[in-house]
Design a protein around this motif. Sequence first.
Motif, PDB file in Angstrom:
ATOM      1  N   LEU A  71       0.753  -1.088  -0.153  1.00  0.00           N
ATOM      2  CA  LEU A  71       0.225  -0.009   0.032  1.00  0.00           C
ATOM      3  C   LEU A  71       0.704   1.223   0.129  1.00  0.00           C
ATOM      4  O   LEU A  71       1.631   1.558   0.903  1.00  0.00           O
ATOM      5  CB  LEU A  71      -0.912  -0.022   1.253  1.00  0.00           C
ATOM      6  CG  LEU A  71      -1.856   1.048   1.281  1.00  0.00           C
ATOM      7  CD1 LEU A  71      -3.015   0.967   0.154  1.00  0.00           C
ATOM      8  CD2 LEU A  71      -2.888   1.092   2.499  1.00  0.00           C
ATOM      9  N   SER A  72       0.697   2.020  -0.934  1.00  0.00           N
ATOM     10  CA  SER A  72       1.771   2.950  -1.328  1.00  0.00           C
ATOM     11  C   SER A  72       0.962   4.482  -0.466  1.00  0.00           C
ATOM     12  O   SER A  72      -0.038   4.320   0.236  1.00  0.00           O
ATOM     13  CB  SER A  72       1.749   3.534  -2.664  1.00  0.00           C
ATOM     14  OG  SER A  72       0.816   3.884  -3.252  1.00  0.00           O
ATOM     15  N   ASP A  73       1.635   5.566  -0.696  1.00  0.00           N
ATOM     16  CA  ASP A  73       1.384   6.800   0.033  1.00  0.00           C
ATOM     17  C   ASP A  73       0.005   7.075  -0.573  1.00  0.00           C
ATOM     18  O   ASP A  73      -0.948   7.717  -0.093  1.00  0.00           O
ATOM     19  CB  ASP A  73       2.226   7.803  -0.021  1.00  0.00           C
ATOM     20  CG  ASP A  73       3.392   7.289   1.063  1.00  0.00           C
ATOM     21  OD1 ASP A  73       3.214   6.354   1.996  1.00  0.00           O
ATOM     22  OD2 ASP A  73       4.770   7.896   0.848  1.00  0.00           O
ATOM     23  N   ASN A  74       0.014   7.192  -1.658  1.00  0.00           N
ATOM     24  CA  ASN A  74      -1.163   7.476  -2.699  1.00  0.00           C
ATOM     25  C   ASN A  74      -2.289   6.382  -2.554  1.00  0.00           C
ATOM     26  O   ASN A  74      -2.393   5.704  -3.193  1.00  0.00           O
ATOM     27  CB  ASN A  74      -0.936   7.923  -4.164  1.00  0.00           C
ATOM     28  CG  ASN A  74      -2.015   8.373  -4.953  1.00  0.00           C
ATOM     29  OD1 ASN A  74      -3.078   8.831  -4.319  1.00  0.00           O
ATOM     30  ND2 ASN A  74      -1.656   8.821  -6.136  1.00  0.00           N
ATOM     31  N   VAL A  75      -3.200   6.690  -1.763  1.00  0.00           N
ATOM     32  CA  VAL A  75      -4.237   5.352  -1.474  1.00  0.00           C
ATOM     33  C   VAL A  75      -5.260   5.270  -2.267  1.00  0.00           C
ATOM     34  O   VAL A  75      -5.835   4.630  -2.734  1.00  0.00           O
ATOM     35  CB  VAL A  75      -4.776   5.823   0.147  1.00  0.00           C
ATOM     36  CG1 VAL A  75      -5.847   4.633   0.296  1.00  0.00           C
ATOM     37  CG2 VAL A  75      -3.494   5.897   1.136  1.00  0.00           C
ATOM     38  N   THR A  76      -5.536   6.665  -3.109  1.00  0.00           N
ATOM     39  CA  THR A  76      -6.686   6.636  -4.088  1.00  0.00           C
ATOM     40  C   THR A  76      -6.609   5.978  -5.322  1.00  0.00           C
ATOM     41  O   THR A  76      -7.215   5.381  -5.752  1.00  0.00           O
ATOM     42  CB  THR A  76      -6.797   8.123  -4.262  1.00  0.00           C
ATOM     43  OG1 THR A  76      -5.802   8.784  -4.908  1.00  0.00           O
ATOM     44  CG2 THR A  76      -7.322   8.967  -3.290  1.00  0.00           C
ATOM     45  N   LYS A  83      -8.831  -3.161  -1.453  1.00  0.00           N
ATOM     46  CA  LYS A  83      -9.877  -3.630  -1.027  1.00  0.00           C
ATOM     47  C   LYS A  83     -10.396  -4.908  -1.413  1.00  0.00           C
ATOM     48  O   LYS A  83     -10.716  -5.878  -0.956  1.00  0.00           O
ATOM     49  CB  LYS A  83     -10.986  -2.781  -1.628  1.00  0.00           C
ATOM     50  CG  LYS A  83     -11.289  -1.698  -0.571  1.00  0.00           C
ATOM     51  CD  LYS A  83     -12.450  -0.736  -0.892  1.00  0.00           C
ATOM     52  CE  LYS A  83     -12.199   0.812  -0.081  1.00  0.00           C
ATOM     53  NZ  LYS A  83     -13.713   1.522  -0.264  1.00  0.00           N
ATOM     54  N   ASN A  84      -9.960  -5.160  -3.056  1.00  0.00           N
ATOM     55  CA  ASN A  84     -10.295  -6.531  -3.304  1.00  0.00           C
ATOM     56  C   ASN A  84      -9.387  -7.567  -2.864  1.00  0.00           C
ATOM     57  O   ASN A  84      -9.943  -8.693  -2.342  1.00  0.00           O
ATOM     58  CB  ASN A  84     -10.184  -6.517  -4.864  1.00  0.00           C
ATOM     59  CG  ASN A  84     -11.279  -5.728  -5.668  1.00  0.00           C
ATOM     60  OD1 ASN A  84     -12.286  -5.619  -5.154  1.00  0.00           O
ATOM     61  ND2 ASN A  84     -10.916  -4.977  -6.541  1.00  0.00           N
ATOM     62  N   ASP A  85      -8.276  -7.312  -2.775  1.00  0.00           N
ATOM     63  CA  ASP A  85      -7.192  -8.136  -2.105  1.00  0.00           C
ATOM     64  C   ASP A  85      -7.281  -8.592  -0.635  1.00  0.00           C
ATOM     65  O   ASP A  85      -7.278  -9.485  -0.213  1.00  0.00           O
ATOM     66  CB  ASP A  85      -5.670  -7.678  -2.454  1.00  0.00           C
ATOM     67  CG  ASP A  85      -5.185  -7.518  -3.770  1.00  0.00           C
ATOM     68  OD1 ASP A  85      -5.898  -8.171  -4.680  1.00  0.00           O
ATOM     69  OD2 ASP A  85      -4.457  -6.830  -4.141  1.00  0.00           O
ATOM     70  N   ILE A  86      -7.663  -7.417   0.115  1.00  0.00           N
ATOM     71  CA  ILE A  86      -7.921  -7.755   1.501  1.00  0.00           C
ATOM     72  C   ILE A  86      -9.380  -8.474   1.623  1.00  0.00           C
ATOM     73  O   ILE A  86      -9.315  -9.414   2.671  1.00  0.00           O
ATOM     74  CB  ILE A  86      -8.110  -6.335   2.135  1.00  0.00           C
ATOM     75  CG1 ILE A  86      -7.578  -6.605   3.799  1.00  0.00           C
ATOM     76  CG2 ILE A  86      -9.045  -5.697   2.034  1.00  0.00           C
ATOM     77  CD1 ILE A  86      -6.045  -6.946   3.917  1.00  0.00           C
ATOM     78  N   HIS A  87     -10.220  -8.344   0.820  1.00  0.00           N
ATOM     79  CA  HIS A  87     -11.343  -9.110   0.867  1.00  0.00           C
ATOM     80  C   HIS A  87     -11.203 -10.624   0.453  1.00  0.00           C
ATOM     81  O   HIS A  87     -11.727 -11.587   1.161  1.00  0.00           O
ATOM     82  CB  HIS A  87     -12.295  -8.445  -0.280  1.00  0.00           C
ATOM     83  CG  HIS A  87     -13.722  -8.994  -0.171  1.00  0.00           C
ATOM     84  ND1 HIS A  87     -14.574  -9.051   1.093  1.00  0.00           N
ATOM     85  CD2 HIS A  87     -14.351 -10.141  -1.100  1.00  0.00           C
ATOM     86  CE1 HIS A  87     -15.664  -9.768   0.774  1.00  0.00           C
ATOM     87  NE2 HIS A  87     -15.706 -10.314  -0.439  1.00  0.00           N
ATOM     88  N   LYS A  88     -10.531 -10.833  -0.441  1.00  0.00           N
ATOM     89  CA  LYS A  88     -10.004 -12.138  -0.722  1.00  0.00           C
ATOM     90  C   LYS A  88      -9.517 -12.964   0.458  1.00  0.00           C
ATOM     91  O   LYS A  88      -9.468 -14.092   0.663  1.00  0.00           O
ATOM     92  CB  LYS A  88      -9.360 -12.158  -2.119  1.00  0.00           C
ATOM     93  CG  LYS A  88     -10.052 -12.056  -3.309  1.00  0.00           C
ATOM     94  CD  LYS A  88      -9.187 -11.929  -4.416  1.00  0.00           C
ATOM     95  CE  LYS A  88     -10.181 -11.578  -5.804  1.00  0.00           C
ATOM     96  NZ  LYS A  88      -9.174 -11.669  -6.925  1.00  0.00           N
ATOM     97  N   LEU A  89      -8.272 -12.103   0.848  1.00  0.00           N
ATOM     98  CA  LEU A  89      -7.660 -12.767   2.179  1.00  0.00           C
ATOM     99  C   LEU A  89      -8.376 -13.107   3.225  1.00  0.00           C
ATOM    100  O   LEU A  89      -8.293 -13.979   4.080  1.00  0.00           O
ATOM    101  CB  LEU A  89      -6.441 -11.749   2.406  1.00  0.00           C
ATOM    102  CG  LEU A  89      -5.543 -12.079   3.372  1.00  0.00           C
ATOM    103  CD1 LEU A  89      -4.718 -13.260   2.999  1.00  0.00           C
ATOM    104  CD2 LEU A  89      -4.425 -11.189   3.695  1.00  0.00           C
ATOM    105  N   PHE A  90      -9.128 -12.136   3.500  1.00  0.00           N
ATOM    106  CA  PHE A  90     -10.190 -12.404   4.741  1.00  0.00           C
ATOM    107  C   PHE A  90     -11.177 -13.450   4.668  1.00  0.00           C
ATOM    108  O   PHE A  90     -11.661 -13.945   5.491  1.00  0.00           O
ATOM    109  CB  PHE A  90     -10.689 -10.938   5.409  1.00  0.00           C
ATOM    110  CG  PHE A  90      -9.970 -10.243   6.263  1.00  0.00           C
ATOM    111  CD1 PHE A  90      -9.640 -10.392   7.695  1.00  0.00           C
ATOM    112  CD2 PHE A  90      -9.104  -9.103   5.820  1.00  0.00           C
ATOM    113  CE1 PHE A  90      -8.971  -9.734   8.366  1.00  0.00           C
ATOM    114  CE2 PHE A  90      -8.223  -8.529   6.844  1.00  0.00           C
ATOM    115  CZ  PHE A  90      -8.228  -8.845   7.997  1.00  0.00           C
ATOM    116  N   ASN A  91     -11.564 -13.625   3.196  1.00  0.00           N
ATOM    117  CA  ASN A  91     -12.506 -14.829   2.890  1.00  0.00           C
ATOM    118  C   ASN A  91     -11.926 -16.010   3.411  1.00  0.00           C
ATOM    119  O   ASN A  91     -12.416 -17.072   3.803  1.00  0.00           O
ATOM    120  CB  ASN A  91     -12.955 -14.760   1.749  1.00  0.00           C
ATOM    121  CG  ASN A  91     -13.897 -13.567   1.471  1.00  0.00           C
ATOM    122  OD1 ASN A  91     -14.715 -13.424   2.397  1.00  0.00           O
ATOM    123  ND2 ASN A  91     -14.116 -13.225   0.275  1.00  0.00           N
ATOM    124  N   THR A  92     -10.612 -16.415   3.293  1.00  0.00           N
ATOM    125  CA  THR A  92      -9.655 -17.506   3.755  1.00  0.00           C
ATOM    126  C   THR A  92      -9.532 -17.626   5.042  1.00  0.00           C
ATOM    127  O   THR A  92      -8.897 -18.684   5.373  1.00  0.00           O
ATOM    128  CB  THR A  92      -8.577 -17.452   2.642  1.00  0.00           C
ATOM    129  OG1 THR A  92      -7.435 -16.382   3.168  1.00  0.00           O
ATOM    130  CG2 THR A  92      -8.800 -17.451   1.322  1.00  0.00           C
TER     131      THR A  92
END
Length: 391
Positions: A71-76, A83-92
């Motif tokens: 995650l870089s400084d430019n969050v936008t 969000k997609n990666d973290i969603h996939k990760l927390f589904n596991t």
Amino acid sequence: MATTSQPLRGKTACKKIFWAVFPHACFILSLVIYAFLGALMFSHIEGGREVTLSEEYRTFLQNLTCLARKLSDNVTENEKMFKNDIHKLFNTADPVWFINPEERWSFFGSLFFCCTVFTTVGYGNTYPVTRIGKYLCMLYALFGIPLMFLVLTDTGDILATVLSKSYNEFRKLQTKIQASKFFSGSTCSKRNELKSRAQSKIVINEPLTIMEVLRSQSGMKQRPVKYRNVELFEMLIARENENTRPVRNKSMERWSSCPELAREKTVSRVIENFDKIGKELEKLDVPIVLMVLVIFVYISCAAAILPNWERQMDFQEAFYFCFITLTTIGFGDTKLEHPKFFLFFSLYIIIGMEVVFIAFKLGQDRLIVLYKKVISFCAEKKMPSKKIYPQ
């Protein structure tokens, strides 16, 4: 004799009340003991398990760390991808990784879990993890669910009796009010005449005394006398003795001579109380609109009280949670922060489930009547009309 008979009557009345309440108290007490034993069992098995860090948990932590570094400084720009990666990760992820067994499976937490098992609610946020806990959960539900349904049926009889009596008293009061409005004074006079006639009939049907028979016999001197005076007096005296003699309870004589028969009589009464379970619920005939109103008021009262200790809930969420609980749906989307406070609501849950069960039973009866009408109507339409042939 009066002073000694009064304590005996009080004792017999207390015994009758005790044996009448005994089946209901037996069911409720057995359910409470069963819940407490299950809470001790699951708190020891699930709360005392060792927490081991598995390879899946370590892999999850490594992937989460890599995503945080990418995650870089430019969050936008990378916000959507992150969000997609973290969603996939927390589904596991397994929810067990984030639970402390000692806190989740305390005595009150285990007791709450046992209540959700035998009431068939099953929220899903608390479940056994160990293999022994899963096997014992199946065995616990196998005996706990029938016991819970037995308690529901028994309390349903009490609730059905209260509802039917209150509804019948309300209907009687309503008819009395309507009768007092529409009936005039002439009808009251007619009622008095009918009462006087009934009383006169009752007086005529009473057994005659010796003097009345003698007076009636004085006008019958011309008829042939069938009995002699001595025989007539003896018959009349015997008849009056039979009418005035107090009725002796033969069962009480047997009990006083043989107390084992009294015990058998008491045991038979208790068995009859067990056999009558569910009979009052079948006789209940209350409008379903009234039952829906009772359910709405019942859930609304709990929804107004529940947010006092569950701060994250408002009235609407508490109403939704109570409805999902009482209907034994139990999605588990609404979690409780303080389940031990909700355990004081156990009596509320049992009575509320019974109210919902009665409403479902009444709705089922109405649906059966509706199906019968539809089937009879369709059968009448399909029946061929009778043709009348000329003779």
